[in-house]
Design an enzyme around this catalytic site. Structure first.
Site, PDB file in Angstrom:
ATOM      1  N   HIS A 187      17.657  -3.956   7.098  1.00 22.72           N
ATOM      2  CA  HIS A 187      16.791  -3.277   6.644  1.00 22.72           C
ATOM      3  C   HIS A 187      15.918  -3.444   5.100  1.00 22.72           C
ATOM      4  O   HIS A 187      14.466  -3.317   5.787  1.00 22.72           O
ATOM      5  CB  HIS A 187      17.863  -1.713   6.450  1.00 22.72           C
ATOM      6  CG  HIS A 187      18.413  -1.520   7.916  1.00 22.72           C
ATOM      7  ND1 HIS A 187      18.836  -2.230   8.804  1.00 22.72           N
ATOM      8  CD2 HIS A 187      17.641  -0.191   8.269  1.00 22.72           C
ATOM      9  CE1 HIS A 187      19.188  -1.631   9.886  1.00 22.72           C
ATOM     10  NE2 HIS A 187      18.513  -0.047   9.560  1.00 22.72           N
ATOM     11  N   HIS A 232      25.880  -3.100   3.471  1.00 19.92           N
ATOM     12  CA  HIS A 232      25.620  -4.022   2.698  1.00 19.92           C
ATOM     13  C   HIS A 232      25.993  -3.919   1.082  1.00 19.92           C
ATOM     14  O   HIS A 232      26.134  -3.128   0.700  1.00 19.92           O
ATOM     15  CB  HIS A 232      24.454  -4.446   2.599  1.00 19.92           C
ATOM     16  CG  HIS A 232      23.565  -4.891   4.293  1.00 19.92           C
ATOM     17  ND1 HIS A 232      23.753  -5.777   4.303  1.00 19.92           N
ATOM     18  CD2 HIS A 232      22.685  -4.258   5.270  1.00 19.92           C
ATOM     19  CE1 HIS A 232      22.941  -5.886   5.511  1.00 19.92           C
ATOM     20  NE2 HIS A 232      22.447  -4.665   5.494  1.00 19.92           N
TER      21      HIS A 232
END
Length: 245
Positions: free
Chosen positions: A152, A201
């Site tokens: 992303h 993440h």
């Protein structure tokens, strides 16, 4: 002589991105070097700040509960979708379509080539490095792919920053160019933060994605500049010389 110098450094149709973008590129290069060295020395383990930041984004003693006002998790979930494959593909399609109907053939080709190749490279990196997702806190959204770099963060930087950077070559108004970069930077920053906030993440995944995307955007600005310079040179050649190309 003076006119030749200007032509050599600024091909027709090329305008420079803000100085802040170049500064971000230098920082990204330095950060990338540090991450690579840390990765090699640490044997691929998460950095010390990774764990601290993820835990700092959760309520102390309740790792499954994110900090922030009621409804903020939903807000961050919405923001993170702006860096997903569907939205990014639409952003590229709309941009390329706008450029094509505006007869900006070269810029449309550069945007498509830069975003497609950059996203493909990120996927290859993720598969090669094969870093697992963080498990220090529960994930607040479902994830299935590998962790490093953040897809992303990297893909949003590749696409939003590259689009902004390449469009600066054809947008004449300084205020418009600044606005393009401001929107791109806000989007990329918010998307990366959302990935950390949702616990999917490591912060170093996001930083690596930001760094890669920034350097990629600047590299393609140079590609655009060189292509336009070659195009200007070809147009300036006499007909018989141009035919030899």
């Amino acid at each position: 002589m003076a006119s030749t110098a200007v032509h050599d450094t600024n091909p027709q149709g090329v305008r420079h991105p803000p100085h802040l973008m170049w500064a971000a590129g230098l920082i990204s290069a330095a950060v990338s070097l540090i991450l690579i060295l840390g990765w090699a020395i640490g044997g691929g383990r998460p950095y010390s700040f990774d764990r601290a930041i993820l835990l700092g984004l959760r309520v102390p003693g309740h790792p499954g509960e994110a900090i922030g006002p009621p409804g903020f998790v939903h807000t961050m979930t919405d923001i993170t979708t702006l860096g997903g494959g569907t939205v990014l593909t639409l952003a590229v399609a709309v941009t390329v379509g706008m450029l094509l109907v505006s007869r900006k053939w070269l810029t449309a080709s550069l945007v498509f080539a830069a975003t497609f190749s950059g996203s493909l490279l990120v996927s290859l990196f993720k598969g090669y490095i094969a870093r697992a997702r963080p498990e220090v806190v529960p994930h607040l959204v479902e994830v299935k792919t590998l962790s490093f770099p953040s897809g992303h963060a990297a893909n949003s930087a590749i696409i939003y920053l590259t689009i902004a950077t390449l469009l600066t070559q054809i947008v004449e108004n300084n205020a418009r160019r600044t606005y393009l970069f401001a929107v791109a930077i806000v989007l990329v920053t918010a998307i990366g933060i959302s990935r950390m906030y949702l616990g999917v993440h490591w912060p170093s995944d996001v930083i690596a994605g930001w760094s890669f995307g920034t350097l990629w955007a600047l590299a393609w600005w140079q590609v655009g500049k060189w292509t336009r310079r070659w195009q200007d040179t070809a147009r300036a050649l006499p007909v018989d010389e141009e035919a030899d190309l």
